[in-house]
Design an enzyme around this catalytic site. Structure first.
Site, mmCIF file in Angstrom:
data_model
loop_
_atom_site.group_PDB
_atom_site.id
_atom_site.type_symbol
_atom_site.label_atom_id
_atom_site.label_comp_id
_atom_site.label_asym_id
_atom_site.label_seq_id
_atom_site.Cartn_x
_atom_site.Cartn_y
_atom_site.Cartn_z
ATOM 1 N N ASP A 192 7.192 3.697 3.149
ATOM 2 C CA ASP A 192 6.261 3.467 4.098
ATOM 3 C C ASP A 192 5.874 4.561 4.835
ATOM 4 O O ASP A 192 5.939 4.734 6.140
ATOM 5 C CB ASP A 192 6.680 2.398 5.150
ATOM 6 C CG ASP A 192 7.454 1.149 4.509
ATOM 7 O OD1 ASP A 192 6.585 0.829 3.602
ATOM 8 O OD2 ASP A 192 8.371 0.797 4.818
ATOM 9 N N GLU B 71 -0.982 -6.193 5.442
ATOM 10 C CA GLU B 71 0.215 -5.367 6.536
ATOM 11 C C GLU B 71 -0.478 -4.082 6.401
ATOM 12 O O GLU B 71 -1.247 -3.324 5.832
ATOM 13 C CB GLU B 71 1.293 -5.706 6.023
ATOM 14 C CG GLU B 71 1.841 -5.327 4.485
ATOM 15 C CD GLU B 71 2.807 -5.681 3.985
ATOM 16 O OE1 GLU B 71 3.611 -6.561 4.613
ATOM 17 O OE2 GLU B 71 3.469 -5.311 2.626
#
Length: 523
Positions: free
Chosen positions: A28, A186
């Site tokens: 991420d 997301e």
């Protein structure tokens, strides 16, 4: 802003670089540029300290400079589930201040912290809201936009504004884009490029259907027009590519144009669907086409070897392979599991050793055992430690562990069995001990414990004080992979760790375990 870190090696950048640029469990990625310096932050889940921070001068060579979350008041992780804790941080810089916003999914929701120096120290959390995840900040004129995922797999991207003076969110939470139809819209990031607002997100879930999509608008509130060529990055139809699961990306503008960092995995063997060292950080160039849409690496894919950025090369000094535990604090690569119990650790009780005081907590507990670990960052490597430990009862043990999560780990350790000091080798899969556990007698004195990793196996061995080396057994890397673990007990978003541990397996150990050194050597 001038760099606050010294530059150790400057030269012309090679023509190509090798992906990933940050290997091992660093998922991420979010990237931020300040002058000639680039910084990334990454998810850390149940590990403490949380949210590692990396620094680069050329986008290719990175070194860790700290963590955003170093205190329990910033990062409550007591008894969180494996792969709970910290998800998907975003790093931004505005008017002399760094902002890191993220989600503690088991400990309070969404919050941000600030720092003048990305190496820290970082502020106490400013808590924002409890629902949703993957928050991001965008600074535009005099407004700050707070953008995040809302809902579940069929959710969407939602937005409010943030008042930095009060630390409070303002206005209603408004849906601004639902993505292109993939599950889990997301990881949003909002940018303003040539007068247009671009919203880049991930879809498809963070597995083999992962993708990056983008939309744009004349307003940060939309309506957003989807890129007709979405997704702009995915490997979901490329099963033979050695890099899989690419997604969760962030853009950065540089003197060499736009670049993108994203996560990906390298299954072992290539073509199989087993990855065990985690989701890693990859780099790719981005250009905007004649219609103003970003194109990633010319064709929307990422290769292991890519043309280098046209930036001066800056290489950081290589860290020593061996940690002799000579400092009064642990080196930056070490992590605890959840919030550590301070009484379990000492670097001063016996100077030059890391002392672990085994508690009643063991490696299978949803708690914080006496454990320190570092990420496995190479497929071919050897982790070795020298242990001095004289157990007094059969419940006591200490040694070296390869950990994926609480229910999946391998360990080689010293214990007492049948009244004799022995070395054990044990596999724990799906929360159960795989029989038989291997035991061999070991004489008195220090013992060297070692794990040799290849892409497909781990080999566990020990060396006694008389120099005899014995191999106790092997185990498969794929059994510690995310795919083998599955989602039966929640999630597995982490990669394998090599760790030092001590435990009394249900009660406090009477004898401390002293580790003289730990060495990590890669091929």
């Amino acid at each position: 802003m001038l760099s606050v870190f010294p530059v150790f090696g400057c030269s012309q950048q090679p023509k190509t670089f090798q992906n990933p640029v940050i290997s091992g469990f660093y998922p991420d990625p979010s990237i931020c540029r300040v002058g000639d310096d680039y910084y990334t932050v990454h998810s850390s889940f149940e590990y403490f300290p949380g949210v590692p921070v990396f620094h680069s001068k050329d986008l290719v060579h990175w070194r860790q400079i700290g963590y955003c979350l170093t205190r329990e008041s910033q990062l409550p992780l007591k008894k969180v589930r494996a792969s709970g804790g910290i998800y998907a941080p975003t790093l931004r810089y505005h008017k002399g201040t760094f902002y890191m916003v993220t989600t503690n999914v088991d400990g309070g929701g969404n919050f941000y912290v600030t720092a003048a120096n990305p190496a820290g120290p970082w502020s106490e959390p400013v808590w924002l809201d409890r629902t949703g995840m993957d928050p991001s900040l965008f600074f535009d004129d005099r407004k700050v936009y707070y953008t995040r995922h809302e809902g579940q797999g069929d959710g969407y991207i939602a937005q409010r504004t943030l008042n930095l003076d009060t630390g409070k969110l303002e206005g209603p939470l408004r849906k601004i884009w639902g993505g292109t139809g993939g599950v889990w819209a997301e990881g949003p990031h909002l940018y303003k490029i040539k007068g247009k607002y671009y919203l880049m997100i991930s879809e498809g879930g963070t597995s083999y259907d992962h993708s990056v999509t983008i939309a744009r608008s004349d307003s940060p509130w939309g309506p957003f027009e989807s890129n007709p060529k979405n997704p702009i990055l995915t490997h979901r139809n490329l099963p033979k590519n050695p890099i899989q699961v690419v997604g969760h990306a962030d853009l950065v503008d540089t003197p060499d144009g736009w670049w993108l960092v994203c996560l990906g995995v390298r299954p072992q063997p290539p073509g199989a669907r087993f990855h065990h060292i985690g989701r890693e950080t990859f780099l790719a160039p981005v250009v905007f086409d004649g219609n103003g849409w970003p194109v990633v690496n010319a064709n929307g894919t990422i290769q292991p070897v890519i043309q280098s950025p046209k930036l001066p090369q800056h290489i950081w000094p290589k860290k020593p392979a061996r940690d002799n535990f000579d400092s009064k604090s642990l080196a930056m690569q070490w992590n605890y599991l959840r919030n550590p119990y301070p009484e379990n650790y000492s670097l001063i009780d016996r100077p030059g050793f890391l002392r672990l005081n085994g508690s009643d907590v063991n490696m299978s507990s949803k708690d914080s055992p006496a454990f320190v670990g570092r990420r496995q960052t190479d497929f071919n490597c050897v982790a070795t430690t020298l242990l001095e430990f004289d157990p007094k009862s059969e419940n006591e043990e200490a040694g070296l562990v390869v950990r994926s999560n609480d229910k999946h780990h391998y360990e080689i350790g010293v214990t007492l069995k049948d009244g004799r000091r022995q070395v054990l080798f044990r596999k724990v899969l799906k929360g159960k001990i795989i029989e038989p556990v291997k035991y061999i007698d070991i004489g008195a004195g220090p013992v060297v414990l070692s794990v040799k990793a290849t892409p497909l196996t781990y080999e566990f061995s020990c060396k006694s004080s008389n120099g005899d080396v014995q191999v106790l057994g092997t185990a498969l890397t794929k059994d510690l992979s995310v795919e083998a673990i599955g989602f039966e007990d929640g999630m597995c978003f982490t990669g394998d760790y090599f760790g030092l541990y001590a435990t009394g397996n249900g009660k406090k150990s009477s004898t401390p375990a002293d580790f003289d050194w730990f060495e990590y050597v890669s091929d």
